[in-house]
Design an enzyme around this catalytic site. Structure first.
Site, PDB file in Angstrom:
ATOM      1  N   HIS A 102      17.974  21.025  -9.248  1.00  0.00           N
ATOM      2  CA  HIS A 102      17.450  20.495 -10.515  1.00  0.00           C
ATOM      3  C   HIS A 102      16.227  21.339 -10.856  1.00  0.00           C
ATOM      4  O   HIS A 102      15.495  21.762  -9.949  1.00  0.00           O
ATOM      5  CB  HIS A 102      16.926  19.068 -10.385  1.00  0.00           C
ATOM      6  N   ASP A 105      13.193  20.221  -9.010  1.00  0.00           N
ATOM      7  CA  ASP A 105      13.169  20.417  -7.549  1.00  0.00           C
ATOM      8  C   ASP A 105      12.440  21.707  -7.204  1.00  0.00           C
ATOM      9  O   ASP A 105      11.690  21.763  -6.234  1.00  0.00           O
ATOM     10  CB  ASP A 105      14.576  20.622  -6.953  1.00  0.00           C
TER      11      ASP A 105
END
Ligand code: XLS
Ligand code: CA
Ligand code: CA
Length: 438
Positions: A102, A105
């Protein structure tokens, strides 16, 4: 470069089923051919960034339990750099060809979108370099439009157009970096695209808005000249009470209603299938039957826990039946098996990450071999063919082709009387399946 996983000095090797060394593969032999393709080509394993490197074992009842030396600094960008180094060290030592992330992340969110995007550019640039250096590729990228409080009432389905715009801006950037990193796919998991109560929800309008976002993404993919395949990942609930991308059939209806079938396939997660009251293989079979098979988030739930436990997949039956369906569907093209799975809270050591992934890769390698044998033997397919054989005869074909109307069907029954019964033979088939699980 610092070694974050010093217990593993060389890439994990295949040592065969008799190996007693926990840090070897017993079944996954990347270069071994199965049905004309290598195991690596069939399985296309990916490690996910969020659980593997960002999850430290916290749950709603307690804080994280795991100590990792790559995120031990309070300087968020320094930690992001170190974590990315650790991730590529892990991918390389484990020997997986792909990773998934993501946006949030890999780079921490800053005060403003502009600043956040700058951070993303820095980390994506570094990821590109690490990909080039190691040969590890991006299976898919995605945008986290569910963690920040602004998304508490959804992203594309938020009652506020301002939040819709924020999500759009975030997705735009995540698509750009996925494209720059040569991602094979881009996932939309509707984290909070659903509702907690219908008392404050305009469901029809929210679904229209969700479709608008998907069309905007399809348009932007084209504008970018990107080739990645876009996927919707179904999940029925959690964190919201109900999520619109409930299951494969629900997503299919949504794609059909809004004219989106040319742009999307599905990313099926095993644990989401079971949360929806289906088996993992049911969801895959639905995809194969409707040309929707894209990619897989490989994990499993717990029979006794009713939430998304995201455990590593170890059940050989599930892996074999999943691969049997994937192979019959023509195998993966852009997709693969992404381990969207996390360590249990008490598995605190970095080495546990290796044990978890090695076991899961071995389980799917066994699943692949069993599925290939089932296909080669052809017994199950032959059984299905025989069961439906009446449809290959003139009368069945006439029904399928619309040549028999109600009157013709009635005339047939009046002439031929009662249909013959035939046993489904479930127990016999289950016994045969058991014989494959050696
Ligand atoms: C959460 C989802 C999520 C998606 C990517 O339950 O599995 O991790 O795979 O946003
Ligand atoms: Ca997932
Ligand atoms: Ca999950």
């Amino acid at each position: 470069m610092a070694a974050y996983f010093p217990e593993v000095n060389a890439p994990i090797a295949y040592a065969g089923p008799d190996s007693k060394d926990a840090l070897t593969f017993k079944h996954y032999n990347a270069s071994e051919k199965v049905l004309g393709k290598t195991m690596a080509e069939h399985l296309r394993f990916a490690v996910c960034y969020w659980h593997t490197f960002k999850n430290l074992g916290g749950d709603p009842f307690g804080v994280g339990t795991m100590v990792r030396n790559y995120n031990g600094t309070t300087d968020a960008m320094a930690a992001a750099h170190a974590t990315l180094d650790a991730a590529f060290e892990f991918f390389t030592k484990l020997g997986v060809p792909y990773w998934c992330f993501h946006d949030r992340d890999i780079a921490p969110e800053a005060e403003t979108l502009a600043e956040t995007n700058k951070r993303l550019d820095v980390i994506a640039g570094k990821a590109k370099q690490l990909q080039d250096d190691t040969g590890v590729k991006l299976l898919w990228g995605t945008s986290n439009c569910f963690t920040h409080p602004r998304f508490m009432a959804g992203a594309a389905t938020n009652p506020s157009p301002h939040v819709f715009a924020y999500a759009a801006a975030q997705i735009k950037k995540a698509m750009e970096i996925t494209h720059e990193l040569g991602g094979a796919g881009y996932v939309f998991w509707g984290g909070r695209e659903g509702y907690d109560t219908l008392l404050n929800t305009d469901m029809g309008r929210e679904l229209d808005h969700l479709a608008r976002m998907m069309h905007l993404a399809a348009d932007y993919r084209k504008k970018l000249g990107a080739t990645f395949q876009m996927y919707i990942e179904p999940k029925p609930k959690e964190p919201t009470k109900h999520q619109y991308d409930f299951d494969a059939a629900g997503c299919h209806a949504f794609l059909l209603k809004y004219g989106l079938t040319d742009h999307f396939k599905l990313n099926i997660e095993a644990n989401h299938a079971t949360l929806a009251g289906h088996t993992f293989v049911h969801e895959l079979e639905y995809c194969v039957a409707n040309d929707l098979l894209g990619s897989i988030d490989a994990n499993r739930g717990d029979m006794l826990l009713g939430w998304d436990t995201d455990q590593f997949p170890l059940n050989i039956y599930d892996c074999a039946l999943a691969m049997y369906t994937v192979l019959r569907g023509g195998g993966f093209t852009t997709g693969g098996l992404n381990f969207d799975a996390k360590l249990r809270r008490q598995s605190t050591e970095p080495i546990d990450l290796f044990h978890a992934h090695i076991g899961a890769m071995d389980a799917f390698a066994r699943g692949l071999k069993i599925a290939a044998k089932m296909l080669e033997d052809g017994g199950f397919a032959e059984n299905v063919r025989k069961r439906y054989a009446g449809w290959d005869e003139t009368f069945g074909k006439d029904i399928e082709n619309g040549k028999a109307d109600f009157a013709a069907l009635e005339a047939f029954v009046l002439k031929h009387g009662e249909p013959e019964t035939q046993s489904g033979g479930q127990e016999r088939l289950e016994n045969i399946l058991n014989e494959y699980m050696r």
